[in-house]
Design an enzyme around this catalytic site. Structure first.
Site, PDB file in Angstrom:
ATOM      1  N   LYS A  62      72.102  14.106  17.836  1.00  0.00           N
ATOM      2  CA  LYS A  62      71.806  13.562  19.200  1.00  0.00           C
ATOM      3  C   LYS A  62      72.747  15.061  20.119  1.00  0.00           C
ATOM      4  O   LYS A  62      73.719  15.278  19.609  1.00  0.00           O
ATOM      5  CB  LYS A  62      72.403  12.446  19.601  1.00  0.00           C
ATOM      6  CG  LYS A  62      72.052  11.855  20.965  1.00  0.00           C
ATOM      7  CD  LYS A  62      72.438  10.368  20.880  1.00  0.00           C
ATOM      8  CE  LYS A  62      72.121   9.934  22.318  1.00  0.00           C
ATOM      9  NZ  LYS A  62      72.423   8.384  22.315  1.00  0.00           N
ATOM     10  N   SER A  71      68.919   5.258  24.081  1.00  0.00           N
ATOM     11  CA  SER A  71      68.984   6.712  24.790  1.00  0.00           C
ATOM     12  C   SER A  71      68.991   7.606  23.536  1.00  0.00           C
ATOM     13  O   SER A  71      68.650   8.659  23.713  1.00  0.00           O
ATOM     14  CB  SER A  71      70.410   6.853  25.395  1.00  0.00           C
ATOM     15  OG  SER A  71      71.427   6.794  24.179  1.00  0.00           O
ATOM     16  N   SER A  77      71.699   1.966  21.537  1.00  0.00           N
ATOM     17  CA  SER A  77      70.905   3.253  21.550  1.00  0.00           C
ATOM     18  C   SER A  77      70.466   3.826  20.367  1.00  0.00           C
ATOM     19  O   SER A  77      69.697   4.820  20.453  1.00  0.00           O
ATOM     20  CB  SER A  77      71.705   4.307  22.370  1.00  0.00           C
ATOM     21  OG  SER A  77      71.405   3.915  23.840  1.00  0.00           O
TER      22      SER A  77
END
Ligand code: GLN
Length: 485
Positions: free
Chosen positions: A75, A150, A174
């Site tokens: 990420k 997310s 997330s």
């Protein structure tokens, strides 16, 4: 090669069936061709250089690590020295990380190769990856839907077989919610078990880095590699790492599974059916179910939206147009540097959170909101303590509903409710795993969540193993992947 588990891929490399260069080149090609919006940058040069080095080392007869030649995507809020790190924000569009996160070092020590950085909601605030400042990300199972968020880019990437493994971060759900939406595993470990050093902080008392995988063996493997104590993270648990792969017997005879009877209203009917099947499957393996309650879970979303923004408002104060971020070209004095840079740099959701956080921490409101929320957080933790006197793990769906269509949730409060089942594990610092558990009638993935006491991360994974042995949900591949070899 794209459907092979990481455990197999590294074996094929070590037995010289495939070179690291062949593996990395093939996955990089998939990454370059992806049109889901899962990735923000591709690390082609460094990945190929690392692959070449691994090939040389293998030729010399060196013994290589447990993830040797396995491509991994991380990420874009996790730092890799010299590489861009955007956190999904225009503010950091040109920022290059000045050091490397502990998790990335641990992965590289075992021979993993980071091939790309994944798309995300800006500063990890969101549940759909629609709040990325760069582009939205689609769900590989149905491109009209979001992959969740997310860490939606990391989840979509693994589901679409752009890499066998990826990392995300989970502050309120997330990792687990996007894993459920994308039909893969997503794990939030015990708070402190995996170093946060080099993860851009959102809400430090809740944040954890967590992995995504397509099967439980891979998840145990990557978790065992990154779960080492870290002196640079003051919240890191200073205990020897565990080998979770050794926990995966699949044997769960006598295991007591807590079923939170007060949380099961309003589930999507297909998710309810999957939940029942999930419990039945585990019972057939010798587990028993015990009704429990988590009475304060209903406050977890409001409590989270006080505590997380409060922490975020302080953590994000460092983005001031001076040190890391873009500076406003219109600023004429110091105050304007702060004000205009922040106004231009942050997207609307981030601004909302900062305002909310500043408000609940302000002198007049701190007792009414922030301190009260802290107290309710303690009650949520106590509920778990009580429940774990009666059971070993707690199981319930990861989300009340499957992936939603892009643009269909416009009201922030409805979006915030996405995390109704996931936040409490962050509040209490518990390990929690989303397990692929089937599909809705419309073909969207469904995830079941298993939680346990702190440091029982291996137990949670073993429940998943028991379920995986009886099912094939985990091995399904989205049609959008096309023909995979
Ligand atoms: N969806 C939650 C939020 O927007 C959780 C985010 C996360 O876990 N990073 O805050």
């Amino acid at each position: 090669m794209f459907t092979l588990p990481a455990t197999e891929l590294t074996k094929k490399f070590k037995s010289k069936e495939l070179t690291a260069k062949e593996i990395v080149t093939a996955f990089l090609k998939r990454c370059k061709e992806e049109n889901l919006g899962a990735l923000l940058s591709i690390l082609e040069k460094t990945a190929l250089a690392k692959a070449a080095l691994l090939d040389e080392r293998l030729a010399k007869g060196e013994v290589l690590g447990s993830l040797a030649a396995v491509p991994v995507i991380v990420k874009d809020n996790i730092m890799i020295q010299g590489e861009t790190l955007t956190c999904g924000s225009k503010f950091l569009e040109d920022y290059k990380a000045t050091y490397t996160a502990t998790v990335v070092k641990k992965l590289e020590d075992e021979g993993a190769i980071i091939i790309a950085k994944a798309n995300m909601d800006e500063f990890a605030m969101g549940s759909s990856t629609e709040k990325s400042a760069f582009k939205p990300c689609n769900n590989p199972w149905n491109e009209k839907c979001t992959p969740g968020g997310s860490s939606g880019g990391s989840a979509a990437a693994v589901a679409a077989r752009l890499a066998p493994l990826s990392l995300g971060s989970d502050t309120g759900g997330s990792v687990r919610q996007p894993a459920a939406f994308c039909g893969i595993y997503g794990f939030k470990p015990t708070y402190g078990r995996i170093s946060r050093y080099g993860l851009v902080a959102f809400a430090s008392s809740l944040d954890q880095i967590g992995p995504f995988s397509t099967n439980i063996d891979d998840l145990a493997l990557i978790s065992s590699v990154i779960n080492k104590p870290c002196l640079q993270d003051s919240t890191s648990i200073q205990e020897p790492p565990e080998d979770y792969s050794a926990s995966l017997s699949g044997e769960i005879k006598g295991l007591k599974i807590g079923v939170p009877t007060d949380m099961l209203e309003g589930l999507h009917p297909d998710i309810k059916t999957s939940y029942d099947t999930f419990l039945e499957t585990l019972k057939k393996k010798g587990a028993t179910t015990v009704p429990i309650t988590l009475p304060n879970n209903k406050y977890s979303v409001p409590v989270y939206y006080i505590l997380a923004p409060a922490e975020a408002s302080t953590n994000l104060a460092r983005f001031d147009g001076i040190r890391y971020t873009k500076r406003s070209k219109c600023a004429k004095n110091l105050n304007e540097v702060y004000e205009l840079s922040r106004t231009e740099g942050f997207g609307p959701e981030v601004v909302n959170r900062i305002l909310l956080g500043t408000y609940v921490l302000s002198a007049g409101y701190q007792d009414a909101y922030y301190r009260k929320a802290q107290k309710v957080r303690s009650l949520i933790c106590k509920d778990y303590d009580t429940a774990f006197q009666q059971c070993d793990v707690i199981a319930f769906p990861t989300t009340p509903a499957p992936a939603f269509v892009h643009g269909s949730i416009t009201d922030p409060l409805t979006m915030y409710k996405q995390d109704i089942f996931t936040i409490s594990a962050n509040m209490a610092g518990l390990p929690s795993l989303s397990i692929p558990a089937g599909f809705t009638k419309d073909g969207l993935p469904i995830g079941m969540q298993v939680q346990a006491r702190q440091m029982d991360d291996g137990l949670v994974m073993n429940v998943a193993k028991a379920f995986e042995l009886e099912t094939e949900h985990f091995s399904k591949i989205p049609a959008s992947c096309g023909e995979l070899k």
